[in-house]
Structure formats: C-alpha cells, structure tokens
Design a protein around this motif. Structure first.
Motif, short mmCIF file in Angstrom:
data_model
loop_
_atom_site.label_atom_id
_atom_site.label_comp_id
_atom_site.label_asym_id
_atom_site.label_seq_id
_atom_site.Cartn_x
_atom_site.Cartn_y
_atom_site.Cartn_z
N VAL A 3 0.84 -1.20 0.00
CA VAL A 3 0.00 0.00 0.00
C VAL A 3 0.88 1.26 0.00
CG1 VAL A 3 -1.69 1.32 1.34
CG2 VAL A 3 -1.94 -1.15 1.10
N PHE A 4 1.92 1.26 0.84
CA PHE A 4 2.83 2.41 0.88
C PHE A 4 3.53 2.59 -0.46
CE2 PHE A 4 2.88 1.37 5.51
CZ PHE A 4 2.34 2.57 5.96
N GLU A 5 3.97 1.48 -1.04
CA GLU A 5 4.66 1.53 -2.33
C GLU A 5 3.75 2.08 -3.42
OE1 GLU A 5 6.19 -1.58 -5.71
OE2 GLU A 5 6.16 -2.26 -3.64
N GLN A 6 2.54 1.59 -3.48
CA GLN A 6 1.60 2.04 -4.51
C GLN A 6 1.29 3.52 -4.36
OE1 GLN A 6 -1.67 -0.66 -3.98
NE2 GLN A 6 -0.54 -2.39 -4.79
N ARG A 7 1.12 3.96 -3.13
CA ARG A 7 0.82 5.38 -2.90
C ARG A 7 2.02 6.26 -3.26
NH1 ARG A 7 -1.66 9.61 -3.70
NH2 ARG A 7 -1.84 11.08 -2.00
N ALA A 8 3.22 5.82 -2.93
CA ALA A 8 4.41 6.58 -3.28
C ALA A 8 4.57 6.67 -4.79
CB ALA A 8 5.65 5.95 -2.64
N GLU A 9 4.34 5.57 -5.49
CA GLU A 9 4.42 5.59 -6.96
C GLU A 9 3.39 6.54 -7.55
OE1 GLU A 9 4.28 1.60 -8.46
OE2 GLU A 9 6.33 1.17 -7.81
N GLN A 10 2.21 6.58 -6.95
CA GLN A 10 1.16 7.50 -7.41
C GLN A 10 1.59 8.95 -7.19
OE1 GLN A 10 -2.46 7.47 -5.05
NE2 GLN A 10 -3.69 7.72 -6.90
N ILE A 11 2.18 9.24 -6.05
CA ILE A 11 2.67 10.60 -5.77
C ILE A 11 3.74 10.99 -6.77
CG2 ILE A 11 4.01 11.97 -4.11
CD1 ILE A 11 2.45 10.42 -1.88
N TYR A 27 9.05 11.48 1.81
CA TYR A 27 9.50 10.72 2.97
C TYR A 27 8.61 9.49 3.08
CZ TYR A 27 10.57 9.48 7.78
OH TYR A 27 10.96 8.81 8.91
N LEU A 28 9.22 8.33 3.00
CA LEU A 28 8.48 7.08 3.06
C LEU A 28 9.05 6.24 4.19
CD1 LEU A 28 6.47 5.00 2.02
CD2 LEU A 28 8.18 4.32 0.33
N ALA A 29 8.28 6.02 5.21
CA ALA A 29 8.71 5.21 6.36
C ALA A 29 7.88 3.93 6.40
CB ALA A 29 8.55 6.00 7.65
N HIS A 30 8.46 2.88 5.90
CA HIS A 30 7.77 1.59 5.90
C HIS A 30 7.63 1.06 7.32
CE1 HIS A 30 7.23 0.45 1.72
NE2 HIS A 30 8.39 0.99 1.45
N HIS A 31 6.56 0.36 7.55
CA HIS A 31 6.32 -0.28 8.84
C HIS A 31 6.83 -1.72 8.83
CE1 HIS A 31 3.92 -2.18 12.05
NE2 HIS A 31 4.13 -1.04 12.64
N ALA A 32 7.24 -2.23 7.69
CA ALA A 32 7.52 -3.66 7.50
C ALA A 32 8.45 -4.30 8.55
CB ALA A 32 8.08 -3.89 6.11
#
Length: 92
Positions: A3-11, A27-32
């Motif tokens: 979900v984070f990846e898809q949203r970042a790609e959309q941005i 700024y992308l901080a994954h929770h993984a």
C-alpha cells in the motif's frame, strides 16, 4: 508495504504530470520491519524453508522467517520505487 509503495508511486507520477521540473521531497517510512511481521505467504515460505530447527530441537524459524520475509519485501518495494523514479527521469 504494498500500500505504501503504490501510494508513493502514485505521488511520483502525479508530481511529474503536474510539475515535472519542480523538486519533490518524499518521505516514506515503511512499517515492515516492525511488529507484527506480516508478509506474503510465498515470501514467508521461501525463508521458512531456508532456516533449520535450532540444535536443541526447538525452533525460532517462524520468527526469523517472518522477519526475513518482511525485510525482503521492503527491499523489493524500495527497488520498485527506485525503478519508478528512473523511468520518470527523477532519479539522480
């Protein structure tokens, strides 16, 4: 992670479409890598098959497999985002 990846790609895509020459800070901080460790079954099984039982017969392989799968999927996500930036001409 997905979900984070898809949203970042959309941005990234939206930014390039609207203001291609303007700078962008993302700024992308994954929770993984944090608990709870959740990953796809296929990735989990890949690492589960690599870890053996401990010498005393107990197993910590579920925890190790789960963590390794999360970090692997995080790496895949970052690789995908870098590729997206390269494709859009944003990567320097």
């Amino acid at each position: 992670t997905d979900v984070f990846e898809q949203r970042a790609e959309q941005i990234l895509a939206n930014h390039m479409a609207a203001t291609p020459n303007a700078p962008l800070f993302l700024y992308l901080a994954h929770h993984a890598p944090h608990s709870p460790h959740e990953s796809s079954n296929a990735t989990y099984q890949y690492y589960h098959d690599k870890f053996l039982k401990d010498k005393d017969g107990t197993t910590g392989r579920e925890q190790r497999s789960s963590f390794a799968a999360c970090v692997s999927e995080l790496d895949d996500s970052m690789r995908s985002l870098v590729q997206k930036m390269e494709d859009l001409g944003m990567y320097e």
